[in-house]
Motif scaffolding. Sequence first.
Motif, short mmCIF file in Angstrom:
data_model
loop_
_atom_site.label_atom_id
_atom_site.label_comp_id
_atom_site.label_asym_id
_atom_site.label_seq_id
_atom_site.Cartn_x
_atom_site.Cartn_y
_atom_site.Cartn_z
N ASP A 6 -0.23 2.98 4.13
CA ASP A 6 -1.02 3.50 3.07
C ASP A 6 -0.65 5.15 3.02
O ASP A 6 -0.22 5.73 1.73
N THR A 31 -9.43 -4.95 -3.41
CA THR A 31 -9.79 -4.46 -1.93
C THR A 31 -10.26 -5.26 -1.10
O THR A 31 -9.63 -5.62 0.08
N SER A 47 0.85 -1.31 -0.11
CA SER A 47 0.03 -0.13 -0.08
C SER A 47 0.90 1.21 -0.07
O SER A 47 0.36 2.16 -0.52
#
Length: 428
Positions: free
Chosen positions: A152, A125, A26
């Motif tokens: 992320d 996802t 991520s």
Amino acid sequence: MDQPAPEVQPTPARLPRNVWLLGFTSLLNDTASEMIAPLMPQFIIVVLGGDKAYVGLIEGVADSAASVLKLFSGGWSDRIGRRKGLIVFGYAVATLSRPLLAFALAPWHALVVRLGDRFGKGVRTAPRDAMIVDSTDKSMRGRAFGFHRAMDHVGAAIGPLLATLFLWQTSAAGDTLSGHAADVITEQAAWESGHLRLLFLLTLVPGLMVVALVAFGLKEQRVHVPAGRRLDLSLKPYPRSFKVYLLALLMFTLGNSSDMFLLVRAQELGVSLHLLPMLWLVFHVAKSVGNLLGGRAVDKLGPRRLLLAGWAWYAVVYLAFAYANSAWQVWALFLLYAVYYALTEPSEKTLVAHLVGSERAGLAYGWFNLLIGIGALPASLMFGALYEHFNAQVAFGVGSALALVSMVLLVFVRESREEKNPTSPENK
């Protein structure tokens, strides 16, 4: 005769390997996507000739399309008992789609490219979130999701930093423009267009690193699949509390438009184009640190109460964005807005696992993302229209009001006692 006390299983000290790897995945993926995210409104409005409403259309349509795919990919990963292939394919599609934005000549071109990028996200996802649940002990799911979101956001900070350095390095060309005023404006627009397009092409580099990482590093966690299970996308197997939770999420999402509008607001209040990536960087650093702390808090306090606090905080900060009147206030408000993410991002996904368990986690996260995506399209369209035809006070005020309504629905969500963390005050 006294019965021996049941053996207490120790809480794992470290996050599982897959969680670490998905976290770094991520980081790299968001480095690529966030190199261009803070510049997208400017590119669409100035270079491609769109407007604020079109920004809302692009973001809303793309996210909604992705969310429908999340339902199918999550349910399919439960059906076949494997997640990795869908994760690898999703990242590969996004990696190849994103650089095509460099060749856009009209707003609808940007929409098509954005749909490709979101298609990849839609495929990966729900299986990715379910793999985190499959790989992680119940007692540390909040920490796992907090870590994943933190990484992320680290990537989302690195991306704008690279974009800022790139724009500053090439800005000398724009500073040396000379000639008549109209010619200077034309040359400046051409300079911005050319360098933004080159930046879009460069996103291919971290994207290819992402694909290699998940393809060769991720370990499949086989999920038990009962014999004869078919692909069933209904909500029937899930408890009532999960369905109420989805309704609350949908209501909140209707007032939670794309953060791209916050960048539009920042420009209106005096933040320059060259500082937008830096603002985005600071914002994501704050979100990263907040998620690390918030994930641990979820495991101790329970996800529902932190989610309630996060939605209340969102309502207050959105009102503050509506009535801000200077550039320095924008910087402060972005930091305050990061607190909302710290309270809600680990809580939202941990609460899903607490409500449904792990056997059908893929489909549950598919529904979770689908309802958010269904709300994303009208949310962004409504916000863009209110912003364009009325003012910031009306647009942000509606978002704040819908957050308060969502809190009322969330009060009626109850976690099953066996899924709660035994250390949580809610289970004592």
